[in-house]
Design a protein around this motif. Structure first.
Motif, PDB file in Angstrom:
ATOM      1  N   THR A   1     -39.617 -21.753  19.311  1.00 16.22           N
ATOM      2  CA  THR A   1     -40.800 -21.929  18.480  1.00 16.22           C
ATOM      3  C   THR A   1     -42.034 -21.978  19.373  1.00 16.22           C
ATOM      4  O   THR A   1     -42.073 -22.748  20.335  1.00 16.22           O
ATOM      5  CB  THR A   1     -40.712 -23.232  17.658  1.00 16.22           C
ATOM      6  OG1 THR A   1     -39.510 -23.226  16.896  1.00 16.22           O
ATOM      7  CG2 THR A   1     -41.908 -23.366  16.730  1.00 16.22           C
ATOM      8  N   VAL A   2     -43.007 -21.168  19.050  1.00 14.36           N
ATOM      9  CA  VAL A   2     -44.228 -21.076  19.851  1.00 14.36           C
ATOM     10  C   VAL A   2     -45.429 -21.341  18.941  1.00 14.36           C
ATOM     11  O   VAL A   2     -45.561 -20.727  17.879  1.00 14.36           O
ATOM     12  CB  VAL A   2     -44.373 -19.684  20.504  1.00 14.36           C
ATOM     13  CG1 VAL A   2     -45.711 -19.567  21.224  1.00 14.36           C
ATOM     14  CG2 VAL A   2     -43.235 -19.436  21.472  1.00 14.36           C
TER      15      VAL A   2
ATOM     16  N   ARG B   1     -47.798 -24.946  22.563  1.00 14.20           N
ATOM     17  CA  ARG B   1     -46.529 -25.678  22.526  1.00 14.20           C
ATOM     18  C   ARG B   1     -45.376 -24.685  22.487  1.00 14.20           C
ATOM     19  O   ARG B   1     -45.436 -23.668  21.802  1.00 14.20           O
ATOM     20  CB  ARG B   1     -46.459 -26.598  21.307  1.00 14.20           C
ATOM     21  CG  ARG B   1     -47.392 -27.800  21.375  1.00 14.20           C
ATOM     22  CD  ARG B   1     -47.101 -28.792  20.243  1.00 14.20           C
ATOM     23  NE  ARG B   1     -47.932 -29.988  20.360  1.00 14.20           N
ATOM     24  CZ  ARG B   1     -49.127 -30.137  19.835  1.00 14.20           C
ATOM     25  NH1 ARG B   1     -49.647 -29.137  19.156  1.00 14.20           N
ATOM     26  NH2 ARG B   1     -49.814 -31.258  19.977  1.00 14.20           N
ATOM     27  N   VAL B   2     -44.322 -25.022  23.220  1.00 14.36           N
ATOM     28  CA  VAL B   2     -43.100 -24.221  23.245  1.00 14.36           C
ATOM     29  C   VAL B   2     -41.923 -25.150  23.031  1.00 14.36           C
ATOM     30  O   VAL B   2     -41.819 -26.197  23.688  1.00 14.36           O
ATOM     31  CB  VAL B   2     -42.944 -23.476  24.586  1.00 14.36           C
ATOM     32  CG1 VAL B   2     -41.577 -22.827  24.677  1.00 14.36           C
ATOM     33  CG2 VAL B   2     -44.035 -22.429  24.758  1.00 14.36           C
TER      34      VAL B   2
ATOM     35  N   ILE C   1     -45.625 -13.031  25.209  1.00 18.74           N
ATOM     36  CA  ILE C   1     -44.365 -13.738  24.969  1.00 18.74           C
ATOM     37  C   ILE C   1     -43.184 -12.800  25.190  1.00 18.74           C
ATOM     38  O   ILE C   1     -42.193 -13.167  25.846  1.00 18.74           O
ATOM     39  CB  ILE C   1     -44.351 -14.295  23.530  1.00 18.74           C
ATOM     40  CG1 ILE C   1     -45.457 -15.338  23.349  1.00 18.74           C
ATOM     41  CG2 ILE C   1     -42.991 -14.893  23.190  1.00 18.74           C
ATOM     42  CD1 ILE C   1     -45.659 -15.776  21.912  1.00 18.74           C
ATOM     43  N   ALA C   2     -43.281 -11.593  24.664  1.00 17.52           N
ATOM     44  CA  ALA C   2     -42.180 -10.624  24.774  1.00 17.52           C
ATOM     45  C   ALA C   2     -41.886 -10.266  26.226  1.00 17.52           C
ATOM     46  O   ALA C   2     -40.721 -10.056  26.597  1.00 17.52           O
ATOM     47  CB  ALA C   2     -42.536  -9.367  23.975  1.00 17.52           C
ATOM     48  N   ARG C   3     -42.920 -10.213  27.076  1.00 15.88           N
ATOM     49  CA  ARG C   3     -42.706  -9.900  28.502  1.00 15.88           C
ATOM     50  C   ARG C   3     -41.878 -10.984  29.181  1.00 15.88           C
ATOM     51  O   ARG C   3     -41.024 -10.695  30.035  1.00 15.88           O
ATOM     52  CB  ARG C   3     -44.046  -9.748  29.222  1.00 15.88           C
ATOM     53  CG  ARG C   3     -44.787  -8.483  28.844  1.00 15.88           C
ATOM     54  CD  ARG C   3     -46.104  -8.364  29.574  1.00 15.88           C
ATOM     55  NE  ARG C   3     -45.932  -7.816  30.918  1.00 15.88           N
ATOM     56  CZ  ARG C   3     -46.101  -8.477  32.050  1.00 15.88           C
ATOM     57  NH1 ARG C   3     -46.439  -9.742  32.011  1.00 15.88           N
ATOM     58  NH2 ARG C   3     -45.945  -7.880  33.209  1.00 15.88           N
ATOM     59  N   VAL C   4     -42.114 -12.240  28.815  1.00  7.90           N
ATOM     60  CA  VAL C   4     -41.330 -13.332  29.398  1.00  7.90           C
ATOM     61  C   VAL C   4     -39.869 -13.226  28.967  1.00  7.90           C
ATOM     62  O   VAL C   4     -38.948 -13.383  29.781  1.00  7.90           O
ATOM     63  CB  VAL C   4     -41.916 -14.706  28.990  1.00  7.90           C
ATOM     64  CG1 VAL C   4     -41.031 -15.841  29.506  1.00  7.90           C
ATOM     65  CG2 VAL C   4     -43.333 -14.865  29.517  1.00  7.90           C
TER      66      VAL C   4
ATOM     67  N   GLU D   1     -37.622 -23.146  33.342  1.00  2.82           N
ATOM     68  CA  GLU D   1     -38.402 -22.041  33.914  1.00  2.82           C
ATOM     69  C   GLU D   1     -38.951 -21.130  32.810  1.00  2.82           C
ATOM     70  O   GLU D   1     -40.124 -20.731  32.848  1.00  2.82           O
ATOM     71  CB  GLU D   1     -37.496 -21.244  34.864  1.00  2.82           C
ATOM     72  CG  GLU D   1     -38.215 -20.150  35.630  1.00  2.82           C
ATOM     73  CD  GLU D   1     -37.276 -19.420  36.579  1.00  2.82           C
ATOM     74  OE1 GLU D   1     -37.409 -18.181  36.697  1.00  2.82           O
ATOM     75  OE2 GLU D   1     -36.407 -20.088  37.195  1.00  2.82           O
ATOM     76  N   ILE D   2     -38.105 -20.821  31.823  1.00  2.31           N
ATOM     77  CA  ILE D   2     -38.538 -19.965  30.717  1.00  2.31           C
ATOM     78  C   ILE D   2     -39.658 -20.646  29.933  1.00  2.31           C
ATOM     79  O   ILE D   2     -40.685 -20.028  29.603  1.00  2.31           O
ATOM     80  CB  ILE D   2     -37.346 -19.641  29.795  1.00  2.31           C
ATOM     81  CG1 ILE D   2     -36.343 -18.733  30.521  1.00  2.31           C
ATOM     82  CG2 ILE D   2     -37.830 -18.976  28.495  1.00  2.31           C
ATOM     83  CD1 ILE D   2     -35.003 -18.606  29.814  1.00  2.31           C
ATOM     84  N   GLU D   3     -39.490 -21.938  29.622  1.00  2.00           N
ATOM     85  CA  GLU D   3     -40.505 -22.661  28.858  1.00  2.00           C
ATOM     86  C   GLU D   3     -41.824 -22.738  29.622  1.00  2.00           C
ATOM     87  O   GLU D   3     -42.905 -22.593  29.046  1.00  2.00           O
ATOM     88  CB  GLU D   3     -39.995 -24.075  28.540  1.00  2.00           C
ATOM     89  CG  GLU D   3     -38.892 -24.088  27.493  1.00  2.00           C
ATOM     90  CD  GLU D   3     -38.348 -25.481  27.239  1.00  2.00           C
ATOM     91  OE1 GLU D   3     -38.141 -25.839  26.070  1.00  2.00           O
ATOM     92  OE2 GLU D   3     -38.135 -26.226  28.216  1.00  2.00           O
TER      93      GLU D   3
END
Length: 889
Positions: A823-824, A808-809, A836-839, A878-880
């Motif tokens: 929140t992930v 979930r994001v 996550i950090a790469r995104v 797009e980010i999510e």
């Protein structure tokens, strides 16, 4: 008899088996035909059982498999040409005439004294031929070759071997030799010594399985309450001549007819589960591992229970496991009752009894009922027994007579029993007793009285929690939390959590916390908000038990909000005065805050030994201290707080003989947010190592043992770049570090000043070398140019495979609409945070704060971020989407 306890075969046998396994010696045609017939008949038995097997038919399956193995062994024995004076004997479980689908077929090739295969090449060849043909035919045998004297010698040294020989049964060969063997084996048994040896062995086995039948992956044979506990009863009873079956034990008065029926029913259920587990696994597998629980549940026909709105109430595997746990609990109770009875028969004059009152006696440190029908005539005496257990010095448990009376008094523990004001008064006295609360509640649960008195508690007995960080069933978790609370009030445990013990020392009513612990998760598994449902239940309990309204209000608050403090501490920015103010308003006063803090620490510690760590402890303690200050009337004043921390830091800096105003160059680049989020000790550490390098091109990395006492604290100071956080996370993942917390700060001169709390499996005594390695390697990784490497695909644990967490994001603006809260939630794996950090780096999002929370195999991470792309709806989606793809297991 396990394969490890079987006496080795003679020299040369294993070489023959290895040769045949390599294909160097194909089985004779007769053996091949026997093998085909054996496999066909076994396959037919298992197929029929898979379709129609039940508790009524499982014993028939085990006996049929044993008979099939007997028939096959007789044919192979004849084919090998074994001499008439030798006997083939079944031992261990096979000796009982019961064989589980993939259990070993344990046999003893019994030789007359004075005859040895080592001195008879022909006999040796025939034995090797027989053992090899067994394997060729598909029988997984555990074999030993010994004379009667050799068997007796080894049995004298190893009680496991002695046990296996007690269960021996002749398959074929010399009956005269077998009868001699049995007679001599029986004559060597000392019933008292054998009882002691088997009970000590059982205790060691229980310790291996953490003394609970409620393990999340229990062994249905070896765990407490498993089939082995029933076998121990029959072994010691048989050795003492008290009988070899449950009916015999009932006839001799060691078990009541009701207990014998209960044992048979639960034995059949455990046998059914074990048999289906073997069939589903296709191998010998006695553990109900996560990978197989769903498949075994399907074989029973269990289906998930769903609510009308589509939400799952209980998985099929949870229904299976609850049934297993209830059976194991019953077996554990009956095992204790019957073993105590047998011990009393073996030592009838072991102890005298003394009266406690008109209803109870004390015998060998145990409470004993004065009459077997006490509870049936006086149900109120049931809870009185447990209150006596708490308040009578020197008492350590219940006698067999008392346990039996409790077990047989279930029918009187009905609605009128639960609504009896005298029972309410007794239970309230138990909660308020000055000692023994933990032991009493555990004993109440072990004897099934707690679930019958508190009917709501009965619903969570044996209930699994597939949230991947609770390692106990709900009832065991509740009792563990109760134990943790109690330890805060005991001086001998003050060294464990000194601050909690200090607070507990000033607390006037410990029973309030005990009650909250007992009810905090009592509504788990109903499909709704268990905190709200639990608050209703405890309110009803308090009214029923005459708890004063003021105390009832506090208990209800604790149950309703038992997750509040951990959520705030682990998921929100404690450096934000608004967070502290909002939490203080929810809590209301210092009394409520202290109670909530003690319950929260106990709750987190009671989920799993792996979930609690020093960093979480610090976060909770910080939140407590900040909130106390706010509740005391000191309204959060960011400017005053910043000035106080600066003054404290300057005082500490004087200890390091830095040049005059050496701090000024760095501090001038840091805003209020930095000083609010960092304590004086961290500010001093940063200043000492960074002040000389402000604005330079050099990458500064420093590491030290974490001030909270666990793991490392790592400082990074360098010119900011979009992928900085990703590079740091990539290094930590590659080096085997887990990030517990990250404080990300960008100074006004464009430099990043980041602090990480990390833990590693490496030994703490090597921390100096570890710190040096991190400082060198991480600085090199940050300074290196080039694209970010692809994240590694970390191995997913068995638990995650069996019970995956849906990723979930959630991306929401904060209250001021200036920054965004990401929140992930996902299943944990190596490389997850880096993914996550790469995104975030790809979309040039600035990270200001990271809260990394690992709960067993689940992570719940919160990031405070900003960046131009977050202002566009299309980019947000797009980010999510990319984040969901990155965190998918």
């Amino acid at each position: 008899m396990s394969r490890s306890s079987v006496v080795p075969a003679p020299a040369g046998t294993q070489e023959a088996l290895d040769s045949r396994a390599r294909g160097n010696d194909a089985p004779p045609a007769d053996v091949a035909r026997v093998g085909v017939a054996y496999k066909q008949r076994k396959g037919g038995l298992l197929a029929d059982f898979s379709a129609n097997g039940s508790t009524r038919s499982v014993k028939g399956l085990l006996q049929a498999l044993s008979q099939l193995a007997d028939d096959t062994l007789k044919l192979l024995w004849q084919e090998a040409g074994m001499p008439a004076g030798v006997a083939l004997v079944a031992v261990g479980g096979f000796g009982r005439g019961e064989l589980f689908p993939y259990s070993d077929v344990d046999v003893l090739i019994l030789m007359p004294d004075g005859i040895s295969p080592d001195h008879d090449p022909t006999l040796k060849h025939r034995i090797e031929r027989f053992i090899g043909s067994c394997w060729d035919a598909g029988l997984e045998i555990g074999s030993s070759v010994r004379s009667v004297d050799e068997c007796l010698a080894q049995a004298a040294e190893d009680v496991t071997v002695q046990t296996a020989l007690i269960e021996s049964r002749l398959i074929t060969g010399s009956r005269k030799l077998f009868m001699e063997f049995q007679a001599r084996t029986r004559s060597r048994i000392d019933p008292g010594a054998f009882f002691t040896a088997k009970t000590l062995e059982m205790r060691q086995r229980h310790n291996k399985y953490e003394n609970t039948p409620y393990a999340l992956e229990p062994n249905c044979k070896e765990s407490p309450g498993g089939l082995r506990d029933l076998q121990v009863i029959l072994w010691v009873a048989s050795a003492a001549g008290f009988g070899k079956s449950w009916d015999e034990l009932a006839r001799r008065g060691l078990a009541t007819p009701f207990e014998a029926r209960q044992i048979k029913n639960n034995e059949a259920l455990l046998s059914l589960i074990r048999a289906r587990l073997h069939i589903v696994a296709g191998r010998r597998e006695d553990r109900l591992v996560f990978d197989l629980q769903n498949a075994v549940a399907d074989s029973f026909g269990y289906k998930a229970v769903m609510r009308a709105d589509g939400r799952m109430v209980a998985r099929a595997s949870e229904r299976l496991m609850k049934r297993f746990y209830w059976a194991a609990k019953a077996v554990a109770q009956l095992n204790q009752i019957l073993l105590l009875n047998i011990e009393e028969r073996l030592n009838p004059l072991a102890a005298e009894s003394r009266p406690i009152n008109d209803r109870f006696l004390e015998k060998a440190g145990m409470i004993e009922v004065a009459s077997d029908d006490l509870y049936l005539k006086h149900p109120r005496a049931i809870l009185e027994t447990f209150l006596l257990f708490q308040t009578t010095p020197g008492v350590k448990g219940f006698s067999a007579r008392t346990l039996r009376a409790l077990y047989n008094a279930r029918k009187v523990m009905d609605a009128s029993f639960r609504n009896d004001p005298v029972n309410h008064s007794t239970f309230r006295a138990m909660l308020m007793a000055p000692q023994g609360i933990t032991h009493a509640m555990r004993l109440l649960n072990q004897t099934s009285v707690l679930g019958r008195y508190l009917w709501v508690f009965r619903r969570i007995v044996g209930q699994m929690q597939h949230d991947l960080f609770h390692v106990y069933t709900v009832d065991q978790h509740i009792l563990m939390v109760l134990r943790n609370v109690r330890r805060f009030f005991l001086a001998e445990h003050a060294h464990e959590y000194p601050f909690c013990s200090q607070l507990a020392a000033g607390w006037d009513k410990p029973w309030i916390l005990y009650t909250a612990a007992l009810f905090h998760d009592i509504a788990k598994g109903r499909g709704g908000d268990h905190s709200e449902l639990g608050a209703r239940e405890v309110r009803r309990f308090c009214r029923q038990h005459g708890i004063p309204p003021e105390d009832c209000k506090l208990v209800e608050f604790l149950v309703r909000h038992h997750l509040l403090m951990s959520n705030v501490a682990q998921k929100q920015d404690l450096g934000d005065p608004a967070v502290i103010k909002a939490f203080a308003e929810r809590v209301g006063n210092e009394r409520y805050l202290t109670a909530l803090y003690l319950l929260t620490v106990s709750d987190i510690r009671g989920t799993s030994p792996k979930v609690w760590n020093a960093w979480k402890g610090k976060l909770l303690e910080d939140l407590y201290r900040y909130t106390v200050r706010t509740l005391g009337g000191a309204a959060p004043d960011p400017r005053a707080e910043v000035e106080a921390r600066k003054r404290d830091a300057l005082v500490q800096l004087q200890l390091y003989a830095l040049p005059f105003e050496a701090h000024k160059k760095l501090w001038d680049t840091l805003d209020v947010g930095y000083f609010m989020r960092h304590e004086a000790g961290d500010i001093v550490w940063h200043t000492r190592h960074v002040s000389r390098h402000v604005g330079t091109a050099k990458v500064i990395v420093r590491a030290r043992m974490s001030p909270v006492g666990e793991g490392l604290q790592i400082l990074v100071y360098t010119a900011d770049q979009p992928d900085l956080f990703a590079r740091i996370c990539g290094y930590f993942d590659h080096a085997g570090f887990s990030i517990l917390d990250a404080k990300i700060h960008t100074a006004t001169n464009g430099y990043a000043l980041d602090t990480f709390q990390v833990v590693t499996a490496m030994l703490p005594e090597h921390y100096r070398e570890l710190c040096s390695m991190v400082e060198s390697d991480l600085a090199h990784v940050i300074a290196a140019a080039g694209a970010l490497p692809a994240p590694s695909k970390g191995r997913v644990s068995r638990r995650v495979k069996s019970f995956p967490i849906p990723p979930r994001v959630d991306l929401q603006p904060d209250e001021k609409a200036q920054r965004w809260l990401l929140t992930v939630s996902a299943s944990d794996r190596v490389g997850l945070l880096y993914s996550i950090a790469r995104v975030l780096a790809r979309h040039k999002l600035n990270l200001q704060l990271a809260k990394v929370t690992t709960l067993g195999e689940r992570v719940e991470d919160i990031f405070l971020i900003d960046g131009p792309e977050l202002q566009q709806n299309r980019k947000q989606i797009e980010i999510e989407t990319e984040l969901l793809e990155a965190i998918a297991a």
